[in-house]
Design a protein around this motif. Structure first.
Motif, PDB file in Angstrom:
ATOM      1  N   LEU A  98       4.534   5.481 -10.624  1.00  0.00           N
ATOM      2  CA  LEU A  98       5.013   5.454  -9.239  1.00  0.00           C
ATOM      3  C   LEU A  98       4.976   4.040  -8.687  1.00  0.00           C
ATOM      4  CD1 LEU A  98       5.847   6.735  -6.526  1.00  0.00           C
ATOM      5  CD2 LEU A  98       3.413   7.214  -6.134  1.00  0.00           C
ATOM      6  N   LEU A  99       3.854   3.356  -8.868  1.00  0.00           N
ATOM      7  CA  LEU A  99       3.736   1.976  -8.362  1.00  0.00           C
ATOM      8  C   LEU A  99       4.784   1.060  -8.989  1.00  0.00           C
ATOM      9  CD1 LEU A  99       0.018   0.835  -7.994  1.00  0.00           C
ATOM     10  CD2 LEU A  99       1.796   0.908  -6.261  1.00  0.00           C
ATOM     11  N   GLU A 100       4.980   1.178 -10.278  1.00  0.00           N
ATOM     12  CA  GLU A 100       5.979   0.334 -10.961  1.00  0.00           C
ATOM     13  C   GLU A 100       7.381   0.594 -10.413  1.00  0.00           C
ATOM     14  OE1 GLU A 100       5.662  -2.296 -13.016  1.00  0.00           O
ATOM     15  OE2 GLU A 100       3.542  -2.007 -12.520  1.00  0.00           O
ATOM     16  N   SER A 101       7.719   1.849 -10.192  1.00  0.00           N
ATOM     17  CA  SER A 101       9.032   2.187  -9.635  1.00  0.00           C
ATOM     18  C   SER A 101       9.194   1.632  -8.223  1.00  0.00           C
ATOM     19  CB  SER A 101       9.231   3.703  -9.607  1.00  0.00           C
ATOM     20  OG  SER A 101       9.209   4.219 -10.908  1.00  0.00           O
ATOM     21  N   LEU A 102       8.131   1.702  -7.428  1.00  0.00           N
ATOM     22  CA  LEU A 102       8.185   1.192  -6.054  1.00  0.00           C
ATOM     23  C   LEU A 102       8.280  -0.328  -6.024  1.00  0.00           C
ATOM     24  CD1 LEU A 102       5.578   3.601  -4.456  1.00  0.00           C
ATOM     25  CD2 LEU A 102       8.065   3.594  -4.054  1.00  0.00           C
ATOM     26  N   ARG A 103       7.624  -1.003  -6.961  1.00  0.00           N
ATOM     27  CA  ARG A 103       7.702  -2.477  -7.027  1.00  0.00           C
ATOM     28  C   ARG A 103       9.129  -2.941  -7.285  1.00  0.00           C
ATOM     29  NH1 ARG A 103       2.490  -2.262 -10.094  1.00  0.00           N
ATOM     30  NH2 ARG A 103       0.933  -2.971  -8.608  1.00  0.00           N
ATOM     31  N   ALA A 104       9.896  -2.130  -8.000  1.00  0.00           N
ATOM     32  CA  ALA A 104      11.287  -2.478  -8.276  1.00  0.00           C
ATOM     33  C   ALA A 104      12.166  -2.337  -7.034  1.00  0.00           C
ATOM     34  CB  ALA A 104      11.828  -1.594  -9.403  1.00  0.00           C
ATOM     35  N   GLU A 105      11.735  -1.553  -6.050  1.00  0.00           N
ATOM     36  CA  GLU A 105      12.519  -1.281  -4.847  1.00  0.00           C
ATOM     37  C   GLU A 105      12.127  -2.129  -3.637  1.00  0.00           C
ATOM     38  OE1 GLU A 105      15.125   0.837  -4.441  1.00  0.00           O
ATOM     39  OE2 GLU A 105      15.051   1.311  -6.579  1.00  0.00           O
ATOM     40  N   TYR A 106      10.885  -2.583  -3.584  1.00  0.00           N
ATOM     41  CA  TYR A 106      10.367  -3.273  -2.402  1.00  0.00           C
ATOM     42  C   TYR A 106       9.899  -4.681  -2.753  1.00  0.00           C
ATOM     43  CZ  TYR A 106      10.484   1.231  -0.085  1.00  0.00           C
ATOM     44  OH  TYR A 106      10.906   2.414   0.473  1.00  0.00           O
ATOM     45  N   SER A 107      10.083  -5.608  -1.812  1.00  0.00           N
ATOM     46  CA  SER A 107       9.586  -6.969  -2.048  1.00  0.00           C
ATOM     47  C   SER A 107       8.114  -7.087  -1.676  1.00  0.00           C
ATOM     48  CB  SER A 107      10.412  -8.008  -1.289  1.00  0.00           C
ATOM     49  OG  SER A 107      10.309  -7.842   0.102  1.00  0.00           O
ATOM     50  N   LEU A 108       7.611  -6.172  -0.840  1.00  0.00           N
ATOM     51  CA  LEU A 108       6.202  -6.169  -0.478  1.00  0.00           C
ATOM     52  C   LEU A 108       5.709  -4.736  -0.345  1.00  0.00           C
ATOM     53  CD1 LEU A 108       3.601  -7.650   0.428  1.00  0.00           C
ATOM     54  CD2 LEU A 108       4.475  -7.512   2.763  1.00  0.00           C
ATOM     55  N   ILE A 109       4.574  -4.468  -0.984  1.00  0.00           N
ATOM     56  CA  ILE A 109       3.907  -3.172  -0.838  1.00  0.00           C
ATOM     57  C   ILE A 109       2.524  -3.446  -0.273  1.00  0.00           C
ATOM     58  CG2 ILE A 109       3.030  -1.126  -2.001  1.00  0.00           C
ATOM     59  CD1 ILE A 109       5.213  -1.526  -4.116  1.00  0.00           C
ATOM     60  N   ILE A 110       2.222  -2.817   0.854  1.00  0.00           N
ATOM     61  CA  ILE A 110       0.908  -2.961   1.491  1.00  0.00           C
ATOM     62  C   ILE A 110       0.117  -1.689   1.205  1.00  0.00           C
ATOM     63  CG2 ILE A 110      -0.343  -3.252   3.657  1.00  0.00           C
ATOM     64  CD1 ILE A 110       2.074  -4.851   4.675  1.00  0.00           C
ATOM     65  N   LEU A 111      -1.019  -1.868   0.518  1.00  0.00           N
ATOM     66  CA  LEU A 111      -1.870  -0.756   0.106  1.00  0.00           C
ATOM     67  C   LEU A 111      -3.020  -0.624   1.095  1.00  0.00           C
ATOM     68  CD1 LEU A 111      -2.115  -1.866  -3.636  1.00  0.00           C
ATOM     69  CD2 LEU A 111      -0.444  -0.282  -2.663  1.00  0.00           C
ATOM     70  N   ASP A 112      -2.975   0.394   1.933  1.00  0.00           N
ATOM     71  CA  ASP A 112      -4.036   0.655   2.903  1.00  0.00           C
ATOM     72  C   ASP A 112      -5.051   1.563   2.225  1.00  0.00           C
ATOM     73  OD1 ASP A 112      -5.500   0.841   5.256  1.00  0.00           O
ATOM     74  OD2 ASP A 112      -4.261   2.449   6.063  1.00  0.00           O
TER      75      ASP A 112
END
Length: 167
Positions: free
Chosen positions: A122-136
């Motif tokens: 899931l994280l790898e797929s999201l990294r391909a879509e977003y330039s920044l992911i903020i993990l709360d």
């Protein structure tokens, strides 16, 4: 925005983990504000509620927490389209360039979810879509989840509320 950009050794795309020692030090507030600021500066940003035991971001935005990370990881049937359209995730658009991925309920098995292959995919797929992911994340002094998430993040912000922790 400027401070993080100037002091960062990591280029975009990246992920930033926000944690603290104890609850109620302002992690979710900081994460939400950062997501909004980066989104306004043109970065496609995803805010993830990874406090899987006591999620709170959905309440702040008055959204349902029925879909999200937990049910996506536990779903056996995988969606074949783009990850951002996966109905098990139910990603919410908060404003232009800013999206929220809720926890999708709460779980006592948060650690097992975070170390699972499904979560890593899931994280790898999201990294391909977003330039920044903020993990709360949940507080580090209470649960080991933040330590596990730190291995998956590009950078870490450790928040300390003045006068709140006793030590």
């Amino acid at each position: 925005y400027s401070q993080i950009g100037m002091h960062s050794g990591v280029e975009f795309p990246k992920s930033i983990l926000i944690t603290s020692t104890i609850p109620e030090e302002g992690k979710s507030m900081l994460a939400s504000n950062m997501a909004s600021i980066f989104g306004r500066h043109g970065h496609k940003t995803l805010l993830m509620d990874l406090d899987l035991r006591r999620p709170s971001l959905h309440r702040g935005f008055k959204l349902s927490n029925k879909r999200g990370i937990i049910n996506h990881v536990r779903t056996k049937e995988k969606f074949l389209g783009p990850i951002t359209k996966d109905p098990s995730l139910g990603i919410h658009e908060l404003e232009e360039n800013v999206h929220l991925l809720c926890s999708g309920g709460n779980s006592r098995d948060a650690t097992e979810i975070i170390v699972s292959n499904e979560f890593e995919c899931l994280l790898e797929s999201l990294r391909a879509e977003y330039s920044l992911i903020i993990l709360d994340s949940p507080p580090l002094g209470v649960f080991p989840d933040a330590l596990l998430l730190a291995e998956k993040a590009s950078e870490i912000l450790y928040l300390i509320r003045h006068g709140k922790p006793k030590r």
